[in-house]
Every structure is written in C-alpha cells, then in structure tokens.
Design a protein around this motif. Structure first.
Motif, PDB file in Angstrom:
ATOM      1  N   THR A 153     -81.728  25.978 -40.336  1.00  0.00           N
ATOM      2  CA  THR A 153     -80.279  26.355 -40.135  1.00  0.00           C
ATOM      3  C   THR A 153     -80.378  26.859 -38.696  1.00  0.00           C
ATOM      4  OG1 THR A 153     -81.185  28.527 -41.097  1.00  0.00           O
ATOM      5  CG2 THR A 153     -80.430  26.776 -42.662  1.00  0.00           C
ATOM      6  N   ALA A 154     -81.347  26.894 -38.022  1.00  0.00           N
ATOM      7  CA  ALA A 154     -81.276  27.538 -36.494  1.00  0.00           C
ATOM      8  C   ALA A 154     -80.791  26.339 -35.692  1.00  0.00           C
ATOM      9  CB  ALA A 154     -82.781  27.738 -36.151  1.00  0.00           C
ATOM     10  N   GLY A 155     -80.177  26.809 -34.601  1.00  0.00           N
ATOM     11  CA  GLY A 155     -79.429  26.119 -33.499  1.00  0.00           C
ATOM     12  C   GLY A 155     -77.950  25.741 -33.673  1.00  0.00           C
ATOM     13  N   HIS A 156     -77.627  24.557 -33.341  1.00  0.00           N
ATOM     14  CA  HIS A 156     -76.207  24.098 -33.503  1.00  0.00           C
ATOM     15  C   HIS A 156     -76.059  22.858 -34.267  1.00  0.00           C
ATOM     16  CE1 HIS A 156     -74.411  27.529 -30.804  1.00  0.00           C
ATOM     17  NE2 HIS A 156     -75.518  27.214 -30.102  1.00  0.00           N
ATOM     18  N   LYS A 157     -75.034  22.670 -34.918  1.00  0.00           N
ATOM     19  CA  LYS A 157     -74.930  21.466 -35.628  1.00  0.00           C
ATOM     20  C   LYS A 157     -75.071  20.366 -34.875  1.00  0.00           C
ATOM     21  CE  LYS A 157     -71.477  19.759 -39.080  1.00  0.00           C
ATOM     22  NZ  LYS A 157     -70.086  19.958 -39.729  1.00  0.00           N
ATOM     23  N   GLY A 158     -75.778  19.318 -35.511  1.00  0.00           N
ATOM     24  CA  GLY A 158     -75.844  18.091 -35.101  1.00  0.00           C
ATOM     25  C   GLY A 158     -76.946  18.119 -33.753  1.00  0.00           C
ATOM     26  N   GLY A 159     -77.517  19.373 -33.470  1.00  0.00           N
ATOM     27  CA  GLY A 159     -78.614  19.521 -32.334  1.00  0.00           C
ATOM     28  C   GLY A 159     -80.023  19.525 -33.180  1.00  0.00           C
ATOM     29  N   VAL A 160     -80.895  19.504 -32.313  1.00  0.00           N
ATOM     30  CA  VAL A 160     -82.539  19.439 -32.533  1.00  0.00           C
ATOM     31  C   VAL A 160     -82.816  20.754 -33.462  1.00  0.00           C
ATOM     32  CG1 VAL A 160     -84.798  19.566 -31.710  1.00  0.00           C
ATOM     33  CG2 VAL A 160     -83.017  17.791 -30.593  1.00  0.00           C
ATOM     34  N   PRO A 161     -83.420  20.757 -34.375  1.00  0.00           N
ATOM     35  CA  PRO A 161     -83.636  21.885 -35.043  1.00  0.00           C
ATOM     36  C   PRO A 161     -84.596  23.129 -34.341  1.00  0.00           C
ATOM     37  CG  PRO A 161     -84.371  19.955 -36.579  1.00  0.00           C
ATOM     38  CD  PRO A 161     -84.034  19.518 -35.066  1.00  0.00           C
ATOM     39  N   VAL A 162     -84.262  24.110 -34.195  1.00  0.00           N
ATOM     40  CA  VAL A 162     -84.697  25.104 -33.198  1.00  0.00           C
ATOM     41  C   VAL A 162     -85.591  26.139 -33.990  1.00  0.00           C
ATOM     42  CG1 VAL A 162     -83.902  27.017 -31.764  1.00  0.00           C
ATOM     43  CG2 VAL A 162     -82.724  24.988 -32.004  1.00  0.00           C
ATOM     44  N   ALA A 205     -90.944  34.369 -44.566  1.00  0.00           N
ATOM     45  CA  ALA A 205     -89.815  33.845 -43.889  1.00  0.00           C
ATOM     46  C   ALA A 205     -88.787  33.513 -45.047  1.00  0.00           C
ATOM     47  CB  ALA A 205     -90.271  32.465 -43.187  1.00  0.00           C
ATOM     48  N   LEU A 206     -89.276  32.808 -46.389  1.00  0.00           N
ATOM     49  CA  LEU A 206     -88.368  32.694 -47.366  1.00  0.00           C
ATOM     50  C   LEU A 206     -87.516  34.016 -47.991  1.00  0.00           C
ATOM     51  CD1 LEU A 206     -87.726  29.750 -48.686  1.00  0.00           C
ATOM     52  CD2 LEU A 206     -89.445  30.546 -50.507  1.00  0.00           C
ATOM     53  N   SER A 207     -88.362  35.121 -47.949  1.00  0.00           N
ATOM     54  CA  SER A 207     -87.749  36.217 -48.624  1.00  0.00           C
ATOM     55  C   SER A 207     -86.612  36.821 -47.744  1.00  0.00           C
ATOM     56  CB  SER A 207     -88.726  37.130 -48.884  1.00  0.00           C
ATOM     57  OG  SER A 207     -89.356  37.806 -47.889  1.00  0.00           O
ATOM     58  N   LEU A 208     -87.016  36.380 -46.340  1.00  0.00           N
ATOM     59  CA  LEU A 208     -85.803  37.050 -45.307  1.00  0.00           C
ATOM     60  C   LEU A 208     -84.667  35.865 -45.119  1.00  0.00           C
ATOM     61  CD1 LEU A 208     -88.218  37.969 -42.550  1.00  0.00           C
ATOM     62  CD2 LEU A 208     -86.930  39.569 -44.019  1.00  0.00           C
ATOM     63  N   SER A 209     -84.512  34.877 -45.939  1.00  0.00           N
ATOM     64  CA  SER A 209     -83.590  33.802 -45.728  1.00  0.00           C
ATOM     65  C   SER A 209     -82.427  34.137 -46.823  1.00  0.00           C
ATOM     66  CB  SER A 209     -84.092  32.617 -46.112  1.00  0.00           C
ATOM     67  OG  SER A 209     -85.026  32.239 -44.967  1.00  0.00           O
ATOM     68  N   ILE A 210     -82.043  35.320 -47.113  1.00  0.00           N
ATOM     69  CA  ILE A 210     -81.046  35.801 -48.258  1.00  0.00           C
ATOM     70  C   ILE A 210     -79.805  35.224 -48.181  1.00  0.00           C
ATOM     71  CG2 ILE A 210     -79.796  37.559 -49.207  1.00  0.00           C
ATOM     72  CD1 ILE A 210     -82.324  39.498 -48.224  1.00  0.00           C
ATOM     73  N   TRP A 211     -79.095  35.154 -46.997  1.00  0.00           N
ATOM     74  CA  TRP A 211     -77.704  34.710 -47.211  1.00  0.00           C
ATOM     75  C   TRP A 211     -77.856  32.991 -47.204  1.00  0.00           C
ATOM     76  CZ3 TRP A 211     -75.561  38.432 -48.028  1.00  0.00           C
ATOM     77  CH2 TRP A 211     -75.189  39.724 -47.307  1.00  0.00           C
ATOM     78  N   GLU A 212     -78.919  32.573 -46.564  1.00  0.00           N
ATOM     79  CA  GLU A 212     -78.903  31.063 -46.725  1.00  0.00           C
ATOM     80  C   GLU A 212     -79.484  30.485 -48.011  1.00  0.00           C
ATOM     81  OE1 GLU A 212     -79.088  32.451 -42.772  1.00  0.00           O
ATOM     82  OE2 GLU A 212     -80.375  32.984 -44.332  1.00  0.00           O
ATOM     83  N   ILE A 213     -80.173  31.147 -48.688  1.00  0.00           N
ATOM     84  CA  ILE A 213     -80.464  30.919 -50.155  1.00  0.00           C
ATOM     85  C   ILE A 213     -79.565  31.055 -51.045  1.00  0.00           C
ATOM     86  CG2 ILE A 213     -81.977  31.621 -51.976  1.00  0.00           C
ATOM     87  CD1 ILE A 213     -84.343  31.767 -49.969  1.00  0.00           C
ATOM     88  N   ALA A 214     -78.575  32.145 -50.918  1.00  0.00           N
ATOM     89  CA  ALA A 214     -77.497  32.361 -51.831  1.00  0.00           C
ATOM     90  C   ALA A 214     -76.502  31.484 -51.385  1.00  0.00           C
ATOM     91  CB  ALA A 214     -76.865  33.901 -51.154  1.00  0.00           C
ATOM     92  N   GLU A 215     -76.187  30.932 -50.225  1.00  0.00           N
ATOM     93  CA  GLU A 215     -75.222  29.779 -49.871  1.00  0.00           C
ATOM     94  C   GLU A 215     -75.660  28.628 -50.701  1.00  0.00           C
ATOM     95  OE1 GLU A 215     -73.802  26.587 -46.451  1.00  0.00           O
ATOM     96  OE2 GLU A 215     -74.147  28.841 -45.954  1.00  0.00           O
ATOM     97  N   TYR A 216     -77.044  28.115 -50.521  1.00  0.00           N
ATOM     98  CA  TYR A 216     -77.657  27.074 -51.396  1.00  0.00           C
ATOM     99  C   TYR A 216     -77.266  27.189 -53.089  1.00  0.00           C
ATOM    100  CZ  TYR A 216     -80.880  23.961 -53.727  1.00  0.00           C
ATOM    101  OH  TYR A 216     -81.557  23.090 -54.309  1.00  0.00           O
ATOM    102  N   TRP A 217     -77.713  28.323 -53.487  1.00  0.00           N
ATOM    103  CA  TRP A 217     -77.670  28.382 -54.933  1.00  0.00           C
ATOM    104  C   TRP A 217     -76.118  28.404 -55.484  1.00  0.00           C
ATOM    105  CZ3 TRP A 217     -82.235  32.342 -55.481  1.00  0.00           C
ATOM    106  CH2 TRP A 217     -83.366  31.836 -55.673  1.00  0.00           C
ATOM    107  N   SER A 222     -77.694  22.498 -49.230  1.00  0.00           N
ATOM    108  CA  SER A 222     -78.520  22.974 -48.232  1.00  0.00           C
ATOM    109  C   SER A 222     -77.578  23.483 -47.090  1.00  0.00           C
ATOM    110  CB  SER A 222     -79.656  21.950 -47.932  1.00  0.00           C
ATOM    111  OG  SER A 222     -80.443  21.852 -48.943  1.00  0.00           O
ATOM    112  N   PRO A 223     -77.801  24.662 -46.592  1.00  0.00           N
ATOM    113  CA  PRO A 223     -77.044  25.111 -45.281  1.00  0.00           C
ATOM    114  C   PRO A 223     -77.491  24.562 -44.388  1.00  0.00           C
ATOM    115  CG  PRO A 223     -78.164  27.216 -46.732  1.00  0.00           C
ATOM    116  CD  PRO A 223     -78.579  25.742 -47.217  1.00  0.00           C
TER     117      PRO A 223
END
Length: 408
Positions: A153-162, A205-217, A222-223
């Motif tokens: 989920t880092a970086g910009h859409k369509g870009g290389v993962p960051v 790292a997983l436990s800090l991904s609150i907004w992202e996991i909320a979106e997925y669930w 996948s965000p």
C-alpha cells in the motif's frame, strides 16, 4: 525523585535496531541497562550502519544506545556464559533478538535462565515470532514490511512497491516488546514471577496496519497504494501550492466547510461529487484537482496561515534539516547533546515522551565497546585476578573500551 524504572536491571543481548531501541527507552526511564556484546566486534551496528563522525562507531549505533553500560562477553565460551548467568541472577529483564533456536543453542534461552531467576522477564524479538511456519526465516524490517502487506500500500498507484523509509517494523517491534516487558513487570508485582515475551517485526507491522486491514475486511479487496492520501477521509494529503507542497487534514464535514470558505470555493460545498466524506473519497482525484487549482494561486505560507487561523489542520512539508532546526523542536527538547569520550559533543534524538514528575535524564553517553566490563564484574563480586583469568580464557576483549572506537 527517582526515575520510574530505577532499580530495574536490564540485560540487553540484542543488536541492530528493534532490541536496542526497546532497551534504550527502558534506560531512559531509569533502568540500569547492561549491553552484552561479542568481544572485538560488539553490536553489528557499531560498524555496519555507515555515517561515522570521529570514531569507528556508526552514528546509527550512537542514536540507539544511550543510557547503557557495555560489557564484552563471549557467549560461546563456557566461562562467558557463567558470567552471564551471574548477571541473570541480579537482573529483572533480558532482551534478545537472535533467530529462534539460537538462544537455546548458546544456553541462554528462557527455560535455562528462568531456572536461575524465576522473577526474570525475558523478551525475544524476532522477524516472525517464535512459532508458525515462518518463524525460522531471517527477520529484517523490509522483509516484514513486504510480507505483512505494508509495502503493497506504499507509494503511488501503478508504481513500484515502496518500503516505508521509517523502519516501522523494527521500531514497532521494539515498542511492542517494551509494552510487553512493562506489562510483565507490573504483573510480577502481584505474582512474584516473570514471564516470556514474544514480539516480532511481522506482528508489529501487521498490528499497525489498522486502516488498511479495516478496508480489506470491509470491502473484500486488498487496499492499493494511494500516495500521501488517507483511505478513511478526504481531503487528507499532500497538495501543491504556488511555491511548493503542504499538507491538509480536513477530516470531517465541519473542517471541509471551513476549508471551502477559506478558499472562496462555495461552489465545492454544493458539488454532488464532494457533498460528504464518502463522496469525496469516491472522487478524490477530481477533488484534489479542484483544490490545487485554487491553492496554486498563492504561496504555501499564505494558505497555511489562513487555514490555521480558522482551525483547519495543515502544515508545510519540511525536510529533516527544517524540522530539527525549528523552534518547536527546541521547545520540546527533541535534540539533546552529551559528552562522548571519542566523539566529543554528540547530538542525540530527544525523549519522545515527557514525564511531569520524573523527567528522563541523559545519564550515560552511548558506551564504548566493553567500556564497563570491569565495573560490572566488580559489582558481581569478581576480583581483579578473576577478571584477568577470564581475560586469559577469552571471555572478553584484550583492551577494555578500545575496540571499534579508534580516532580517525
């Protein structure tokens, strides 16, 4: 008044970042942190993290190891382990970050040392934890960020993962271990017994991904990367003005209306694409385009001043030079200095939490390798002849405090 953790002794058998960050924060709160290091080389970070000043210890090491004492011990040596066991008997906490199984092989696993000191709180920090099919994998911050989903989920859409430039898996694991250690210490006051704390970079790292996991669930999808934008509200991101970038956080309807008023864009209030937060999220690209059409008519300083005047959260985009040189950093004491025996005046990052009644103290500069070996051994009752015998047995380095700290 004494610091909150005065009287607590911590054995720091960790290296690099997660463990040393955890133990440094314990030291900042008053704990006596004894950094146990391999003879001759010490913590890997002393030599491997670049950016040196005057001596051979990296500035990365210096930033992670204030308020500690250093002792050299070869834990592959029977006599070296014997010294460690004596330290265990007088300690409250042990922190290590070797790969699962290594501590057992070297004879300082939890079961072994808890038999010597049942009150010991023992914390292991690893890449993926002590259990599970990935537990034996090597653990680095980037790997944890990649396999936890953070990099997706880092970086910009369509870009290389960051990779997030801040080592959030490493530092997060250090903070989670600290939370576990202090909880176990509080629990020990009632039970009289320590316990085992298992923290990992992956879990952090997983436990800090609150907004992202909320979106997925919530969506089943996948965000995806969004640049600087927030996935729960808009506008909440970097925007461009006439002379550069700034950030805005109009995270609710009241702030959105205030933003439109400051911009003189009453037309956006009634635009069906932006009528509420859900609509603005669905039309984020069009929203930001409309905002930047107005923001680019004036300078960053103009918009920041106008928006702050009415209570809309915003701020200029600073680099680290600008941030560290700011009046706010000075007011918050987020840059400290200490006298180091090799580096001289040494700048260190300040305390991230302030205590009103027992403010932290910079009691010790980051230690030279083995700087306190004889001092620590003497406190355990070892005589000078005992120390010499241990030296002859190869338990620690030949010259106390010398290795890795020679002037250029």
């Amino acid at each position: 008044m004494e610091l909150p953790l005065s009287g607590i002794r911590v054995l720091d058998l960790s290296q690099v970042m997660a463990g040393p960050f955890c133990t440094m924060l314990l030291g900042d709160m008053g704990a006596d942190v004894i950094k146990v290091e391999p003879p001759g080389t010490g913590d890997q970070t002393r030599a491997s993290m670049g950016y040196r000043l005057k001596g051979n210890d990296s500035n990365g090491f210096l930033q992670l190891n204030r308020n500690k004492r250093s002792i050299e011990l070869d834990l592959k040596n029977d006599a070296g382990r014997g010294v460690l066991y004596e330290l265990v008997k007088t300690s409250d906490v042990l922190v290590e970050n070797s790969r699962p199984g290594v501590a057992q092989r070297l004879g300082f696993d939890y079961r072994t040392v808890a038999a010597l000191n049942p009150r010991l709180v023992y914390a292991s920090i690893s890449g993926f934890g002590q259990t599970g099919p990935w537990s034996q994998r090597p653990g680095f911050d980037m790997i944890a960020q990649a396999m936890s989903g953070v990099m997706s989920t880092a970086g910009h859409k369509g870009g290389v993962p960051v990779r997030n430039s801040i080592s959030i898996a490493d530092l997060g694991a250090g903070l989670m271990a600290l939370y576990g250690i202090q909880s176990a210490l509080i629990g020990r006051a009632a039970s009289g017994r320590g316990q085992y704390v298992d923290a990992s970079l992956f879990d952090a790292a997983l436990s800090l991904s609150i907004w992202e996991i909320a979106e997925y669930w919530s969506t089943g999808e996948s965000p995806q990367p969004m640049g600087s934008a927030n996935r729960m509200s808009a506008p909440y991101q970097v925007v461009h003005a006439q002379d550069g970038y700034f950030v805005i956080g109009a995270a609710n309807q009241k702030l959105w209306l205030l933003l439109c008023d400051v911009m003189g864009r009453a037309d956006l209030v009634d635009d069906p694409r932006f009528v509420d937060n859900i609509s603005r999220l669905a039309n984020r690209e069009a929203l930001i385009s409309e905002l930047e059409n107005t923001f680019e008519t004036d300078r960053v300083s103009h918009w920041v001043e106008k928006l702050l005047d009415v209570g809309v959260p915003c701020g200029p985009l600073y680099d680290y030079r600008q941030a560290l040189d700011s009046d706010h950093v000075r007011a918050r004491n987020m840059v400290m200095s200490t006298r180091h025996p090799v580096e001289g005046d040494l700048k260190l990052i300040g305390y991230p939490v302030k205590l009103s009644d027992t403010p932290q103290q910079l009691r010790r500069a980051p230690p030279l390798l083995g700087e306190h070996t004889e001092e620590i051994l003497a406190s355990l009752g070892f005589s000078k002849s005992d120390v010499q015998t241990l030296r002859e047995q190869g338990v620690f380095g030949a010259a106390e405090g010398a290795a890795g700290n020679v002037h250029k």
